[in-house]
Design a protein around this motif. Sequence first.
Motif, PDB file in Angstrom:
ATOM      1  N   ALA A 110      42.584  40.491  28.563  1.00  0.00           N
ATOM      2  CA  ALA A 110      42.455  39.577  29.701  1.00  0.00           C
ATOM      3  C   ALA A 110      41.320  38.596  29.448  1.00  0.00           C
ATOM      4  CB  ALA A 110      42.189  40.378  30.968  1.00  0.00           C
ATOM      5  N   LEU A 111      41.311  37.514  30.236  1.00  0.00           N
ATOM      6  CA  LEU A 111      40.254  36.505  30.070  1.00  0.00           C
ATOM      7  C   LEU A 111      39.205  36.581  31.173  1.00  0.00           C
ATOM      8  CD1 LEU A 111      41.918  33.194  28.928  1.00  0.00           C
ATOM      9  CD2 LEU A 111      40.280  34.586  27.709  1.00  0.00           C
TER      10      LEU A 111
ATOM     11  N   GLU B 142      33.364  37.549  18.831  1.00  0.00           N
ATOM     12  CA  GLU B 142      34.366  37.850  19.865  1.00  0.00           C
ATOM     13  C   GLU B 142      34.979  39.234  19.622  1.00  0.00           C
ATOM     14  OE1 GLU B 142      37.865  35.345  19.891  1.00  0.00           O
ATOM     15  OE2 GLU B 142      38.802  36.627  21.392  1.00  0.00           O
TER      16      GLU B 142
ATOM     17  N   ARG C 203      29.197  34.561  27.137  1.00  0.00           N
ATOM     18  CA  ARG C 203      28.381  35.132  26.047  1.00  0.00           C
ATOM     19  C   ARG C 203      29.005  34.834  24.691  1.00  0.00           C
ATOM     20  NH1 ARG C 203      23.562  36.636  28.375  1.00  0.00           N
ATOM     21  NH2 ARG C 203      23.960  37.642  30.335  1.00  0.00           N
TER      22      ARG C 203
ATOM     23  N   ARG D 102      23.876  30.435  20.279  1.00  0.00           N
ATOM     24  CA  ARG D 102      24.907  31.464  20.454  1.00  0.00           C
ATOM     25  C   ARG D 102      24.302  32.861  20.253  1.00  0.00           C
ATOM     26  NH1 ARG D 102      28.745  31.719  23.498  1.00  0.00           N
ATOM     27  NH2 ARG D 102      29.462  29.662  22.860  1.00  0.00           N
TER      28      ARG D 102
ATOM     29  N   LEU E 228      35.863  33.651  24.321  1.00  0.00           N
ATOM     30  CA  LEU E 228      36.925  34.642  24.551  1.00  0.00           C
ATOM     31  C   LEU E 228      38.321  34.054  24.418  1.00  0.00           C
ATOM     32  CD1 LEU E 228      35.359  36.334  27.698  1.00  0.00           C
ATOM     33  CD2 LEU E 228      35.598  37.397  25.466  1.00  0.00           C
TER      34      LEU E 228
ATOM     35  N   THR F 179      34.933  45.407  32.691  1.00  0.00           N
ATOM     36  CA  THR F 179      33.947  44.484  32.116  1.00  0.00           C
ATOM     37  C   THR F 179      33.279  45.081  30.873  1.00  0.00           C
ATOM     38  OG1 THR F 179      32.289  45.247  33.676  1.00  0.00           O
ATOM     39  CG2 THR F 179      33.448  43.218  34.234  1.00  0.00           C
ATOM     40  N   HIS F 180      33.598  46.328  30.568  1.00  0.00           N
ATOM     41  CA  HIS F 180      33.174  46.931  29.315  1.00  0.00           C
ATOM     42  C   HIS F 180      33.583  46.034  28.137  1.00  0.00           C
ATOM     43  CE1 HIS F 180      32.710  49.960  26.192  1.00  0.00           C
ATOM     44  NE2 HIS F 180      33.959  49.750  25.829  1.00  0.00           N
ATOM     45  N   PHE F 181      34.695  45.315  28.331  1.00  0.00           N
ATOM     46  CA  PHE F 181      35.193  44.448  27.268  1.00  0.00           C
ATOM     47  C   PHE F 181      34.496  43.086  27.261  1.00  0.00           C
ATOM     48  CE2 PHE F 181      38.653  47.337  28.427  1.00  0.00           C
ATOM     49  CZ  PHE F 181      38.790  48.001  27.235  1.00  0.00           C
ATOM     50  N   GLY F 182      33.483  42.938  28.110  1.00  0.00           N
ATOM     51  CA  GLY F 182      32.712  41.697  28.107  1.00  0.00           C
ATOM     52  C   GLY F 182      33.339  40.592  28.928  1.00  0.00           C
ATOM     53  N   LEU F 183      34.234  40.943  29.852  1.00  0.00           N
ATOM     54  CA  LEU F 183      34.920  39.901  30.607  1.00  0.00           C
ATOM     55  C   LEU F 183      34.050  39.363  31.737  1.00  0.00           C
ATOM     56  CD1 LEU F 183      38.430  41.553  30.996  1.00  0.00           C
ATOM     57  CD2 LEU F 183      37.731  39.816  29.361  1.00  0.00           C
TER      58      LEU F 183
ATOM     59  N   MET G 197      22.553  33.783  23.362  1.00  0.00           N
ATOM     60  CA  MET G 197      23.512  34.090  24.433  1.00  0.00           C
ATOM     61  C   MET G 197      24.113  35.485  24.280  1.00  0.00           C
ATOM     62  SD  MET G 197      24.676  31.442  26.535  1.00  0.00           S
ATOM     63  CE  MET G 197      26.443  31.280  26.479  1.00  0.00           C
ATOM     64  N   THR G 198      24.405  35.854  23.036  1.00  0.00           N
ATOM     65  CA  THR G 198      25.076  37.140  22.825  1.00  0.00           C
ATOM     66  C   THR G 198      24.083  38.293  22.721  1.00  0.00           C
ATOM     67  OG1 THR G 198      25.077  36.684  20.462  1.00  0.00           O
ATOM     68  CG2 THR G 198      27.105  36.239  21.618  1.00  0.00           C
TER      69      THR G 198
ATOM     70  N   ARG H  49      27.662  45.672  21.612  1.00  0.00           N
ATOM     71  CA  ARG H  49      26.674  44.688  22.064  1.00  0.00           C
ATOM     72  C   ARG H  49      25.487  44.591  21.105  1.00  0.00           C
ATOM     73  NH1 ARG H  49      30.512  43.906  24.307  1.00  0.00           N
ATOM     74  NH2 ARG H  49      30.991  43.861  26.532  1.00  0.00           N
TER      75      ARG H  49
ATOM     76  N   TRP I 213      32.525  41.896  20.521  1.00  0.00           N
ATOM     77  CA  TRP I 213      32.300  41.882  21.966  1.00  0.00           C
ATOM     78  C   TRP I 213      33.455  42.539  22.696  1.00  0.00           C
ATOM     79  CZ3 TRP I 213      27.725  40.399  23.966  1.00  0.00           C
ATOM     80  CH2 TRP I 213      27.642  40.230  25.349  1.00  0.00           C
ATOM     81  N   ARG I 214      34.676  42.181  22.295  1.00  0.00           N
ATOM     82  CA  ARG I 214      35.863  42.723  22.967  1.00  0.00           C
ATOM     83  C   ARG I 214      36.000  44.231  22.751  1.00  0.00           C
ATOM     84  NH1 ARG I 214      39.636  39.881  25.570  1.00  0.00           N
ATOM     85  NH2 ARG I 214      39.668  37.628  25.365  1.00  0.00           N
ATOM     86  N   LYS I 215      35.400  44.727  21.666  1.00  0.00           N
ATOM     87  CA  LYS I 215      35.448  46.177  21.428  1.00  0.00           C
ATOM     88  C   LYS I 215      34.284  46.890  22.115  1.00  0.00           C
ATOM     89  CE  LYS I 215      37.956  46.059  17.069  1.00  0.00           C
ATOM     90  NZ  LYS I 215      37.809  45.987  15.608  1.00  0.00           N
ATOM     91  N   GLY I 216      33.501  46.127  22.854  1.00  0.00           N
ATOM     92  CA  GLY I 216      32.403  46.733  23.600  1.00  0.00           C
ATOM     93  C   GLY I 216      31.115  46.873  22.804  1.00  0.00           C
TER      94      GLY I 216
END
Lengths: 393, 221
Positions: free
Chosen positions: A294-295, B114, A188, B153, A191, A320-324, B156-157, B122, B117-120
């Motif tokens: 993590a990746l 990124e 998505r 992109r 990362l 997977t909350h972190f989008g992994l 996708m997101t 969406r 996304w990494r912080k959750g």
Amino acid sequence: MKVVTGIPVLDDLIDEIPNGKTLTYWINPEVEGDVFAMQTIYTNVEEGLKCAYTTITISPESILAEFEEFGWNVKDFENFEIVDLYSEYVGYPSKYKYSANPLKIDEVCGLLKNVLEEFDVIYIPISSIIDVCGDESISCIESIFKLVKEKGKVLITSFVSWPYPEKIKKIVGDLSNAIVKIGGIHHRVILGYYYGLVKVDWKNVKSKSILFKLVRPGGVRAYIPKILVTGPYNAGKSTFVHAVSNVALSVDRLGTTVALDHGHLEYKGFSIDLFGTPGQERFDPILRMLGKDALGVILVVDSTKPETFPRAKQMLESVTHFGLPYVVAANKQDLSNALSPEEIRKKMYLPEDVPIIPISASKGEGIFKVIDALLDILVGSWKEGENEFEIST
Amino acid sequence: MNMGVQESILPGVSLKKGSNIMIYGPTFAGKAMFTRTMFKKFVKAGYCGIYVLTRESAEQFIDWFGEEYDSNTVKIIDCVTKSMTGDAKDTEAIKRETVMNLTGISAKINKFLEEFWRKGNRNIILVFDSLSTLLMYLNLQTVFRFLHILTGRVKMTGAIAFYIVEEGMHDEKTIVTLKQLFNGMIEFKEENGKKFVRFVSPFTKTDWLEIHVDEGGVIIT
């Protein structure tokens, strides 16, 4: 003169860039890849070679500031010059010795050829020249590539792989003696980032992919990605980590992991660290902490115990909350009462596109297919033997 | 009527996640203010936002945004300052780039995506203000290639993105080419001193709605 890339691992693989050769950094459009060429130029400037850096879409001042940000004070060196194709384009007079108006492609071509005569190493951002001067400027680029060979100089180029016509990609790909691909690990969003040697015509080398981070100051730094191996109590996480790793270690108490499993794996050019998380609920805070950088995730489930699937789903959701991205390893498939991957998919309500790989961690069966499936999600089709460019010698 | 909330952008018009929308109309028709007001409302409703500026600096944008500006949820790509001074520093929430360096812009948008996304997070809104500035420096083919990647992109997101284009600055071929990349268009017009807006997509076309624009925002009547 010995020209090197200055990029970690890369110089160990190719030793040097011989005279008369061109090395191209082939960059994914969503990745910050310019720094690779900057690092190469600075490394060679420091070694006393005469180097020129061409800029066309960024002002020379900004480029110098960027060099400085990475800790590379190129302007202190007399053997470094900027080739300025920016100033005249935006209507300012250039204060640099080497400059031209990029809207006059013949002028640009003439200038770059002169620079090539005078310097040992020259950097040209090919795709930026195409972007500004148009697709027809590829013939100028072609003539420069040929001149590099004739004059025994070293050319460093960057080519951002925007959706250009195949013809342009082929010309750049064919004429480059070495190609280093710089890409993104995506799910998505991007990362993580990697680079890898995908072509070199002066040495027989095995392809290798290296994950990297940009450090300011410092530049490109290789790093090892973290893959989480999670799943309910007694699903076989530790057995999986030990079976798949070259070296592994667990912190156990009475046969159960109470801290972490840690394994290291060198596989298909990737250097991977696996972290197995404890399955008991009281360790869930560790799980969330590990998920942050993590990746990817490997969820190990015991195929014979569907009653543990809700807990597996809960663990999966917290990481997977972190989008992994994740894959499921359906363990204990060697036992007679094991559910099939499709039965597990139904019971766990997993989407169709999530790979569920049948394995037996204790017998070592199917375990590398799990790693393959995760790498496939992370780096797409760019795997050993499936490169956009074949390694040639 | 005040503008809608979350994915609703005009009365009766909601957008699906992953939509790429063109904002099109003549100069001074209220496009930029409409887009900013909408951006602010999305952010207030819990979205994280990325604003790409090509006509004013990050600092000017933050001034307009006012006290509600939160650098954790609103990220800015400033394509003005670096072109002028060359030595402007980046921060965690403000990245500077020259307007012609499409790779730099693309990479910076991705870094912010990124981070969200990494912080959750969406729910993400992206505004590109404006494509017309890019087209002043770069040819259509180059801008099209850039947008091809960017709109992909966004899909996708599952973000929602708006791209401002000035009417009258580009030829018909340019507009037709750009339209291929978008799911719909918010169109503006000015008639007898009044400003109007409507939404057009392959499936919908709303009536023209009158709008009132001032420095604080946009009101749909």
